[in-house]
Write a protein that holds these residues in place. Structure first.
Motif: not given
Length: 351
Positions: A130-134
Motif C-alpha cells: 500500500e502507498t501513502k505519502d510517496g
C-alpha cells in the motif's frame, strides 16, 4: 536432498476458457449474499456482465482501482463497502485491482474472489503493498490471500501485446526470485522453472499474434505458477527495488519490474550458482541478458528514465532500498546498488 518445509495454501483455482461464468457459482459456494465488485474502467464491460449474472447478489461496482494501492483510494472503497453492506469482494482486473481487493480484506476480513485479466500473479499471494505519502509499504498476512481465483484465458485475449509482455515479465520475476529464496523448497523450484519456461515461450508468440489462444493459455498458466511462487516463499532485492521505485516515483508496476529484473538477477548471480544453472536450462547461458533481450523482443521500455524516473532519484532509491531490505543472497552494497539502478535507469544491458 536437503531438509525443507513446504506449506500448501488453500486457494481454490478455476482455470480455462469462459470460466468467468463460474463466478456466481463460486459466490454461492462461499455463501455470500452481497458482493462488491472492484475493478477499473478498462474492465467495466466484464464487471457489468458479472454483476448482471449475479443479480441480487451484486452489491455494487467500484471501478476506481489504481496502481500501487493508495490508501486514499482504499478508504473511498471502504465507504462503499459500509454503505452496501457487502459480505464479499469480487476483484476483476490486473494487479492494481487485486491489491484493492486485498486492502479491503485486510480491513474487513471479507472473502475474495479474484478474476485476473493480466499476468500479475499477485492473486495467489498473501502480500499487499500500500502507498501513502510517496512510500510503498509491503506486508504479508494470510488475511489478504484470496479464497478463489478464476482464470479465464478469454479475458486476456484483448490485453495489448506490449502490456502482455511487461505483465508476463513481472510474473517471471516472482519465479526467478523464488529460485534463490532462503525458504525455497523443491516443489516451488519445480513450479518456478515451469513458469519461466511457459512465459518465455508464450510472450514472443503473443506479440506476433495477440489472438494466439495456446500462447495466451501458456502465459496465464505461467502467471498462476509464478503467483504460487510469490505467495509461498520470500522475495529478494528485485522486489524491494521495484516496490521502492514504484512508490517513490509513481512508476508503472509491471514496466518497472521488466526494466529492473535483468539487473537485479545479474547482481545476485555470483551468489546463486545453482539457481543460475537452472535458469540457464530455460533461458540460455546468460540468463540476465536473456531477460533483457526478452524485454526488447516484446517491445518493452528497458530504461527507467523512459518510465518517468528522474536521474536525481537514483541515490534516493538506493537509500530507501537499503533502509528496510528484504532477505537477499548477496550482501547489499550501496555503491553496487546505485550502479545497478543507474544501468536500469539508462536501459543499458545488465552487467
Amino acid at each position: 536432498m536437503n531438509r525443507f518445509v513446504y506449506t500448501s495454501h488453500p486457494v481454490r483455482v478455476v482455470f480455462g476458457r469462459g470460466t468467468v461464468a463460474a463466478v456466481p457459482d463460486e459466490v454461492e459456494r462461499l455463501a455470500l449474499s452481497r458482493v462488491l465488485i472492484v475493478t477499473t474502467r478498462s474492465s467495466a464491460a466484464t464487471a457489468d456482465a458479472v454483476a448482471a449474472a449475479l443479480g441480487g447478489r451484486a452489491a455494487g461496482i467500484f471501478p476506481g482501482a489504481v496502481m500501487h494501492t493508495p490508501v486514499a483510494v482504499t478508504e473511498t472503497a471502504m465507504r462503499l463497502v459500509a454503505e452496501t453492506g457487502a459480505d464479499g469482494v469480487v476483484a476483476i482486473g490486473g494487479g492494481s485491482v487485486t491489491g484493492l481487493g486485498k486492502a479491503i480484506a485486510l480491513r474487513t476480513d471479507l472473502p475474495q474472489i479474484v478474476v485476473p485479466t493480466t499476468y500479475a500473479g499477485s492473486e495467489m499471494s498473501p502480500i499487499l503493498g500500500e502507498t501513502k505519502d510517496g512510500q510503498k509499504v509491503t506486508q504479508s498476512t494470510e488475511a489478504v490471500r484470496p479464497e478463489v481465483v478464476v482464470y479465464d484465458v478469454d479475458l486476456t485475449l484483448g490485453l495489448p501485446p506490449a502490456l502482455s509482455g511487461t505483465s508476463g515479465i513481472n510474473a517471471i520475476a516472482h519465479a526467478v526470485e523464488a529460485l534463490y529464496a532462503p525458504d525455497r523448497n523443491p516443489i516451488i523450484t519445480l513450479m518456478a522453472i515451469e513458469a519461466i519456461a511457459a512465459l518465455t515461450r508464450a510472450l514472443p508468440a503473443i506479440v506476433r499474434d495477440p489472438g494466439d489462444v495456446a500462447a495466451r493459455t501458456d502465459a496465464l498458466y505461467g502467471a498462476w505458477l509464478s503467483g504460487v511462487c510469490l505467495g509461498s516463499v520470500s522475495m529478494a532485492l528485485h522486489h524491494k527495488l521495484c516496490h521502492t521505485l514504484g512508490g517513490s516515483f509513481d512508476l508503472p508496476h509491471a514496466e518497472t519490474h521488466t526494466a529492473v529484473l535483468p539487473h537485479a538477477l545479474a547482481y545476485n548471480a555470483p551468489a546463486v550458482p545453482e539457481a543460475m544453472a537452472r535458469l540457464a536450462g530455460v533461458l540460455g547461458d546468460d540468463p540476465a541478458r536473456a531477460l533483457w533481450d526478452l524485454a526488447g523482443a516484446v517491445g518493452a521500455k528497458r530504461a527507467l528514465a523512459d518510465l518517468g524516473m528522474p536521474e536525481s532519484g537514483i541515490a534516493l532509491a538506493a537509500e530507501r532500498a537499503l533502509a528496510r531490505p528484504y532477505p537477499n543472497p548477496r550482501p547489499l552494497e550501496r555503491a553496487a546498488i546505485e550502479a545497478l539502478i543507474t544501468r536500469a535507469h539508462a536501459g543499458a544491458p545488465p552487467e
